[in-house]
Design a protein around this motif. Structure first.
Motif, PDB file in Angstrom:
ATOM      1  N   UNK A 203      64.814  44.335  16.100  1.00 44.91           N
ATOM      2  CA  UNK A 203      66.174  44.798  17.023  1.00 44.91           C
ATOM      3  C   UNK A 203      67.199  44.036  16.653  1.00 44.91           C
ATOM      4  N   UNK A 204      68.498  44.354  17.306  1.00 45.20           N
ATOM      5  CA  UNK A 204      69.401  43.467  17.326  1.00 45.20           C
ATOM      6  C   UNK A 204      69.341  42.249  17.772  1.00 45.20           C
ATOM      7  N   UNK A 205      69.884  41.088  17.277  1.00 48.51           N
ATOM      8  CA  UNK A 205      69.900  40.007  17.836  1.00 48.51           C
ATOM      9  C   UNK A 205      70.271  39.904  19.213  1.00 48.51           C
ATOM     10  N   UNK A 206      71.193  40.712  19.502  1.00 41.65           N
ATOM     11  CA  UNK A 206      72.112  40.848  20.916  1.00 41.65           C
ATOM     12  C   UNK A 206      71.160  41.453  21.825  1.00 41.65           C
ATOM     13  N   UNK A 207      70.103  41.978  21.421  1.00 37.92           N
ATOM     14  CA  UNK A 207      69.158  42.871  22.324  1.00 37.92           C
ATOM     15  C   UNK A 207      67.729  41.951  22.674  1.00 37.92           C
ATOM     16  N   UNK A 208      67.831  40.650  22.190  1.00 36.18           N
ATOM     17  CA  UNK A 208      66.570  39.898  22.404  1.00 36.18           C
ATOM     18  C   UNK A 208      66.125  39.294  23.653  1.00 36.18           C
ATOM     19  N   UNK A 209      67.041  38.947  24.328  1.00 38.70           N
ATOM     20  CA  UNK A 209      67.009  38.369  25.864  1.00 38.70           C
ATOM     21  C   UNK A 209      66.205  39.692  26.725  1.00 38.70           C
ATOM     22  N   UNK A 210      66.787  41.044  26.497  1.00 35.98           N
ATOM     23  CA  UNK A 210      66.312  41.943  27.339  1.00 35.98           C
ATOM     24  C   UNK A 210      65.048  42.405  26.722  1.00 35.98           C
ATOM     25  N   UNK A 211      64.773  42.286  25.195  1.00 35.85           N
ATOM     26  CA  UNK A 211      63.461  42.865  24.675  1.00 35.85           C
ATOM     27  C   UNK A 211      62.122  41.855  24.992  1.00 35.85           C
ATOM     28  N   UNK A 212      62.631  40.628  25.160  1.00 32.84           N
ATOM     29  CA  UNK A 212      61.660  39.489  25.616  1.00 32.84           C
ATOM     30  C   UNK A 212      61.314  39.615  27.009  1.00 32.84           C
ATOM     31  N   UNK A 213      62.293  40.034  27.811  1.00 33.33           N
ATOM     32  CA  UNK A 213      61.946  40.392  29.312  1.00 33.33           C
ATOM     33  C   UNK A 213      61.038  41.495  29.396  1.00 33.33           C
ATOM     34  N   UNK A 214      61.149  42.516  28.475  1.00 30.91           N
ATOM     35  CA  UNK A 214      60.374  43.633  28.527  1.00 30.91           C
ATOM     36  C   UNK A 214      59.026  43.351  28.194  1.00 30.91           C
ATOM     37  N   UNK A 215      58.996  42.622  27.013  1.00 28.33           N
ATOM     38  CA  UNK A 215      57.348  42.157  26.560  1.00 28.33           C
ATOM     39  C   UNK A 215      56.658  41.453  27.676  1.00 28.33           C
ATOM     40  N   UNK A 216      57.497  40.431  28.571  1.00 26.65           N
ATOM     41  CA  UNK A 216      56.850  39.637  29.727  1.00 26.65           C
ATOM     42  C   UNK A 216      56.578  40.664  30.505  1.00 26.65           C
ATOM     43  N   UNK A 217      57.205  41.622  30.965  1.00 24.82           N
ATOM     44  CA  UNK A 217      56.871  42.737  31.996  1.00 24.82           C
ATOM     45  C   UNK A 217      55.697  43.486  31.504  1.00 24.82           C
ATOM     46  N   UNK A 218      55.654  43.780  30.346  1.00 27.49           N
ATOM     47  CA  UNK A 218      54.281  44.461  29.944  1.00 27.49           C
ATOM     48  C   UNK A 218      52.927  43.422  29.842  1.00 27.49           C
ATOM     49  N   UNK A 219      53.161  42.296  29.599  1.00 30.82           N
ATOM     50  CA  UNK A 219      52.081  41.199  29.533  1.00 30.82           C
ATOM     51  C   UNK A 219      51.773  41.097  31.272  1.00 30.82           C
ATOM     52  N   UNK A 220      52.621  41.061  32.212  1.00 32.39           N
ATOM     53  CA  UNK A 220      52.321  40.651  33.334  1.00 32.39           C
ATOM     54  C   UNK A 220      51.493  42.042  33.954  1.00 32.39           C
ATOM     55  N   UNK A 221      51.941  43.241  33.404  1.00 34.38           N
ATOM     56  CA  UNK A 221      51.372  44.600  34.067  1.00 34.38           C
ATOM     57  C   UNK A 221      49.989  44.412  33.585  1.00 34.38           C
ATOM     58  N   UNK A 222      49.520  44.062  32.424  1.00 39.50           N
ATOM     59  CA  UNK A 222      48.317  44.055  31.834  1.00 39.50           C
ATOM     60  C   UNK A 222      47.474  42.842  32.142  1.00 39.50           C
ATOM     61  N   UNK A 223      48.048  41.885  32.754  1.00 40.49           N
ATOM     62  CA  UNK A 223      47.450  40.746  33.222  1.00 40.49           C
ATOM     63  C   UNK A 223      46.900  39.809  32.178  1.00 40.49           C
ATOM     64  N   UNK A 224      47.749  39.795  31.047  1.00 41.27           N
ATOM     65  CA  UNK A 224      47.661  39.035  29.827  1.00 41.27           C
ATOM     66  C   UNK A 224      48.440  37.697  29.898  1.00 41.27           C
ATOM     67  N   UNK A 225      47.790  36.773  29.517  1.00 42.14           N
ATOM     68  CA  UNK A 225      48.472  35.462  29.252  1.00 42.14           C
ATOM     69  C   UNK A 225      49.663  35.326  28.165  1.00 42.14           C
TER      70      UNK A 225
END
Length: 342
Positions: A203-225
């Motif tokens: 992705x674009x570097x400017x998108x990274x903060x938002x993309x990382x937030x989304x990754x952590x949201x998917x992790x939380x939804x799945x209950x994965x560390x």
């Protein structure tokens, strides 16, 4: 071994004869290994991509190429970035990856994506389908592939794929790492959280903060560390000791695509180079740090599409990027800004 600093080879147009292509690829792979890159990747495409060149430019088949590289290297992990799921039956893909692991002495990674480049599907007669069906197929394929990599004999009857007691022998190990690449926040990230050891963000570097937030949201939804999922960033680097030459290579690359880069507005130039890092070692290391690493990503996969085949450039990249990464990411003996002797 995990992926901390990877080198991707996306381009086989080096200006010489066909007989010179593989030696140039092999030289890059060996240079990456010597420079401390821990992984070497090739593209899984049948035509060259429009962002890089014309469709009839040289494009080698990925797994044949990886097997040849395996025989000529000793340490680097080997994979596609990434395998297009649409080109292979998933059970056969598991067999190919496992065979690569055997012939390389346990250095294979299994990297998967849904597939996206429609012209090569049409040209080779593969079903392209729509966005939804491609991700349905990827989700089914991951269930088959991961089971076979772990030594299971899956029986699976899905909408798109069916296997019955699929045997995958021989294997060196039951923990070949699985990597998923992409930037889709709902489907791609969810599949990575469910099945993968590593997520590579394209992705674009400017998108990274938002993309990382989304990754952590998917992790939380799945209950994965979060600590159990490696996350890296895929960057295009154009590096030269002379920063102006690097920027000219960037302009030349756009010109080959019919884009007059200097004539664009500042906003247009920024949009086109959001994942490109061009300059001398000091400039590139500064930009990688501020635009990528400072957002919390501490793993990189790069390509050097414009000049990676030139002697010394891969080594220069290793020396430039290794010091930016935590831990013992690499073992290059060249100092940042110093280009090894050709």
């Amino acid at each position: 071994m995990s992926v901390k600093l990877g080198y991707q080879i996306p381009n086989f147009s080096y200006g010489g004869s066909v007989a010179e292509i593989f030696p140039a690829v092999l030289a890059q792979a060996r240079s990456a290994e010597a420079a401390g890159f821990d992984s070497v990747f090739v593209m899984d495409h049948l035509y060259q991509l429009p962002q890089i060149g014309d469709p009839d430019e040289p494009m080698l088949e990925a797994y044949t190429l990886l097997g040849a590289i395996a025989a000529a290297t000793e340490r680097v992990q080997l994979s596609t970035l990434v395998t297009s799921n649409t080109y292979r039956n998933p059970a056969l893909l598991a067999k190919a990856v496992t065979t690569l692991d055997v012939v390389s002495g346990g250095r294979a990674l299994c990297a998967l994506g849904a597939g996206w480049f429609e012209p090569e599907h049409e040209g080779y007669g593969y079903e392209f389908g729509d966005f939804t069906s491609r991700f349905e197929r990827l989700a089914e394929a991951l269930q088959i592939v991961t089971a076979m990599l772990r030594g299971e004999r899956p029986t699976f009857a899905g909408k798109h794929y069916q296997v019955h007691d699929a045997i995958n022998e021989p294997r060196l190990r039951d923990d070949v790492p699985v990597l998923i690449g992409g930037s889709g926040e709902r489907k791609t990230f969810a599949l990575a959280v469910r099945h993968a050891d590593h997520l590579n963000l394209a992705c674009g570097a400017s998108e990274l903060p938002h993309k990382l937030d989304a990754v952590h949201q998917r992790l939380a939804e799945a209950g994965r560390d979060p600590a159990t999922l490696e996350v890296s960033y895929f960057a295009q680097v154009i590096l030269d000791e002379d920063g102006e030459r690097a920027r000219q290579l960037l302009r030349d690359q756009f010109a080959r695509r019919g884009i007059d880069f200097p004539a664009l507005s500042e906003a247009e130039r920024l949009a086109l180079t959001d994942r490109v890092f061009a300059g001398n070692p000091v400039e590139v290391s500064r930009e990688i740090k501020t635009r990528v690493l400072d957002h919390g990503v501490d793993r990189l996969v790069i390509n050097l599409v414009a000049n990676g085949h030139e002697p010394g450039v891969v080594e220069l990249a290793g020396a430039t990027l290794s010091p930016l990464l935590p831990g013992e990411a690499c073992a290059s003996t060249t100092k940042p800004g110093q280009r090894p002797a050709d």
